[in-house]
Design an enzyme around this catalytic site. Structure first.
Site, PDB file in Angstrom:
ATOM      1  N   SER A 149      -7.458   4.761   4.626  1.00 30.07           N
ATOM      2  CA  SER A 149      -7.684   4.193   2.977  1.00 30.07           C
ATOM      3  C   SER A 149      -8.223   2.465   3.517  1.00 30.07           C
ATOM      4  O   SER A 149      -8.431   1.824   2.481  1.00 30.07           O
ATOM      5  CB  SER A 149      -6.406   4.035   2.397  1.00 30.07           C
ATOM      6  OG  SER A 149      -5.841   5.287   1.500  1.00 30.07           O
ATOM      7  N   LYS A 197       0.767  -0.924  -0.207  1.00 32.78           N
ATOM      8  CA  LYS A 197      -0.562   0.495   0.198  1.00 32.78           C
ATOM      9  C   LYS A 197       0.737   1.307   0.046  1.00 32.78           C
ATOM     10  O   LYS A 197       1.858   0.977   0.878  1.00 32.78           O
ATOM     11  CB  LYS A 197      -1.161  -0.060   1.619  1.00 32.78           C
ATOM     12  CG  LYS A 197      -1.701   1.651   1.397  1.00 32.78           C
ATOM     13  CD  LYS A 197      -2.959   1.095   0.735  1.00 32.78           C
ATOM     14  CE  LYS A 197      -4.102   1.357   0.902  1.00 32.78           C
ATOM     15  NZ  LYS A 197      -4.152   2.894  -0.565  1.00 32.78           N
ATOM     16  N   ASN A 213      -3.603  19.590   2.729  1.00 33.59           N
ATOM     17  CA  ASN A 213      -4.941  18.926   2.884  1.00 33.59           C
ATOM     18  C   ASN A 213      -4.765  18.832   4.673  1.00 33.59           C
ATOM     19  O   ASN A 213      -5.682  18.883   5.809  1.00 33.59           O
ATOM     20  CB  ASN A 213      -4.851  17.864   1.927  1.00 33.59           C
ATOM     21  CG  ASN A 213      -6.258  16.787   2.668  1.00 33.59           C
ATOM     22  OD1 ASN A 213      -5.860  15.993   3.605  1.00 33.59           O
ATOM     23  ND2 ASN A 213      -7.734  16.550   2.327  1.00 33.59           N
ATOM     24  N   LYS A 260       4.998   2.036  -2.536  1.00 38.45           N
ATOM     25  CA  LYS A 260       5.385   4.259  -2.486  1.00 38.45           C
ATOM     26  C   LYS A 260       6.238   4.161  -4.379  1.00 38.45           C
ATOM     27  O   LYS A 260       6.056   3.728  -5.092  1.00 38.45           O
ATOM     28  CB  LYS A 260       6.212   4.581  -2.375  1.00 38.45           C
ATOM     29  CG  LYS A 260       5.944   6.234  -1.788  1.00 38.45           C
ATOM     30  CD  LYS A 260       4.903   6.724  -1.150  1.00 38.45           C
ATOM     31  CE  LYS A 260       4.328   7.806  -0.367  1.00 38.45           C
ATOM     32  NZ  LYS A 260       3.331   7.613   0.544  1.00 38.45           N
ATOM     33  N   LYS A 293       4.623   1.262   9.085  1.00 36.94           N
ATOM     34  CA  LYS A 293       3.720   2.183   9.140  1.00 36.94           C
ATOM     35  C   LYS A 293       1.906   1.523   9.465  1.00 36.94           C
ATOM     36  O   LYS A 293       1.524   1.388  10.424  1.00 36.94           O
ATOM     37  CB  LYS A 293       3.247   3.408   8.322  1.00 36.94           C
ATOM     38  CG  LYS A 293       2.132   4.989   8.487  1.00 36.94           C
ATOM     39  CD  LYS A 293       1.701   5.440   7.441  1.00 36.94           C
ATOM     40  CE  LYS A 293       2.814   6.289   7.869  1.00 36.94           C
ATOM     41  NZ  LYS A 293       2.933   8.521   6.708  1.00 36.94           N
TER      42      LYS A 293
END
Length: 411
Positions: free
Chosen positions: A344, A66, A216, A102, A90
């Site tokens: 997510s 992810k 954001n 990534k 994480k």
């Protein structure tokens, strides 16, 4: 010190505390796969332009990989490797069933038209569609990308594999995105801050905050902290920096920033030097912009008692040591900004179930995960007599190491 060196250093310190076997340590550090592709597109003026796209897939011991896809002119392979590895730890700290990845494309999205960006995104997806997937690798937005980019990836991927909304997260709501995703990282920062302050017998109310970065994450964190009674005394973004010791009116600032493209010129606060924002007098500092902003040059000047790392890798290891000696408590990025990837995960779950959660449920589940994550970090701090950063790293690395051993991948 660059992000990859710093991340590797933290990993090795955690591995030492955990007493990991050298073979296992080496296998956990090496990326699962690195992909580099050429993306050639016709531009609007009919000339051809080529760009380099890539994806680093770090680890999948605990589940599908992810991580975000960024569009930026200076996409740095070392930084992306570091961020892919950070995502592995994480997701493990958050205790969601993912590994880390990534990627991105070396381009300036501001210099490309919407149709050029769409063509580029579709060509990139064509090159990597057989290497990503609902149960393989699930991309998300990052710097220079957003819900529209994810919509294009979803559509292009679906041409090869059938309609697959769970292949990306951070999508528009109309294509299976999750309610609450937009605010998720900022809301996670709020919950992480609440958990840390509770540990010290304090609450958000009455604390003075400085927020570096009003994109954001920073703007949502500011809004939610303000609603919880926190006082935002200084804010900066790419346009400039402002401060007001009596507290900034955040709803008015949000309106001003939207209309004027940044915080500069806001009448409810005084203009100040953006370079001094990190050393403003406050109780809690939230770096929510770029990496490496807190370093040995400014660490001694920082007045905050707590630092909440909303950005990825904002504090250099040298600054870490200086601040720790000063008694500053740092809540590390791999826990503090995990709200985004957690929601997510909720989006992915909703897509697989074909069932949309309401926003109240999303926020309630996020608070549960963030609170539980903090308790896990604190337990590791007690076990290994270490600070919060090493507590988070040992928690994440330990979970990935256990999954790796259970799957028989340690050789």
């Amino acid at each position: 010190m660059n992000a990859l060196v710093a991340t590797n250093r933290n990993f090795k310190l955690a591995a030492k505390l955990l007493g990991l076997d050298s073979k296992l340590e080496r296998s956990l550090l090496i990326p699962f796969r690195e992909i580099k592709v050429e993306c050639t597109i016709p531009k609007d003026d009919s000339t051809l332009a080529s760009f380099v796209g890539f994806r680093v897939q770090h680890d999948n011991a605990r589940g599908p990989m992810k991580g975000g896809i960024r569009y930026h002119p200076e996409v740095d392979p070392d930084e992306v490797n570091a961020l892919a590895q950070l995502m592995t730890w994480k997701t493990a700290v958050a205790n969601i069933p993912y590994g880390g990845a990534k990627g991105g494309i070396g381009c300036d999205p501001r210099s490309l038209s919407t149709s050029e960006l769409e063509r580029l995104t579709r060509v990139f997806t064509q090159k990597i569609h057989d290497l990503i997937g609902v149960h393989t690798d699930v991309p998300a937005p990052d710097m220079g990308t957003g819900p529209q980019t994810m919509a294009w990836i979803l559509d292009e991927y679906s041409k090869f594999h059938g309609y697959s909304p769970a292949v990306v997260t951070g999508k528009p709501i109309d294509l299976g995105g999750s309610l609450g995703r937009d605010a998720a990282t900022g809301r996670g920062v709020l919950f992480a801050t609440e958990a840390l302050l509770h540990e010290h017998g304090k609450s958000i109310s009455g604390q003075r905050f400085v927020i570096q970065g009003f994109g954001n994450v920073g703007s949502w964190a500011a809004q939610l902290i303000s609603e919880s009674g926190g006082k935002i005394v200084a804010v900066s973004d790419i346009s400039g920096a402002i401060k007001n010791k009596d507290g900034i009116d955040i709803p008015s600032l949000l309106k001003h920033a939207k209309e004027n493209g940044g915080v500069k010129g806001f009448h409810g606060a005084d203009s100040t030097d953006p370079n001094s924002i990190l050393v403003e007098d406050c109780d809690i500092l939230i770096p929510a912009a770029l990496g490496g902003v807190i370093n040995r040059d400014n660490a001694n000047e920082i007045k905050a008692k707590f630092i909440i790392e909303a950005a990825n890798h904002p504090t250099d290891p040298e600054a870490d040591e200086i601040l720790t000696k000063k008694g500053v408590i740092i809540l590390p990025d791999i826990y503090a900004n995990s709200g985004g990837v957690t929601v997510s995960y909720f989006e992915w779950v909703q897509n697989i179930q074909g069932f949309l959660w309401d926003e109240q449920r999303v926020n309630k589940e996020l608070k549960t995960y963030m609170t539980r994550g903090f308790q896990g970090v604190k337990e590791m701090c007690k076990t290994h007599e270490c600070d919060l950063r090493m507590g988070a790293f040992t928690l994440g690395v330990n979970r990935v190491a256990r999954a790796t051993l259970l799957r028989g991948w340690e050789a």
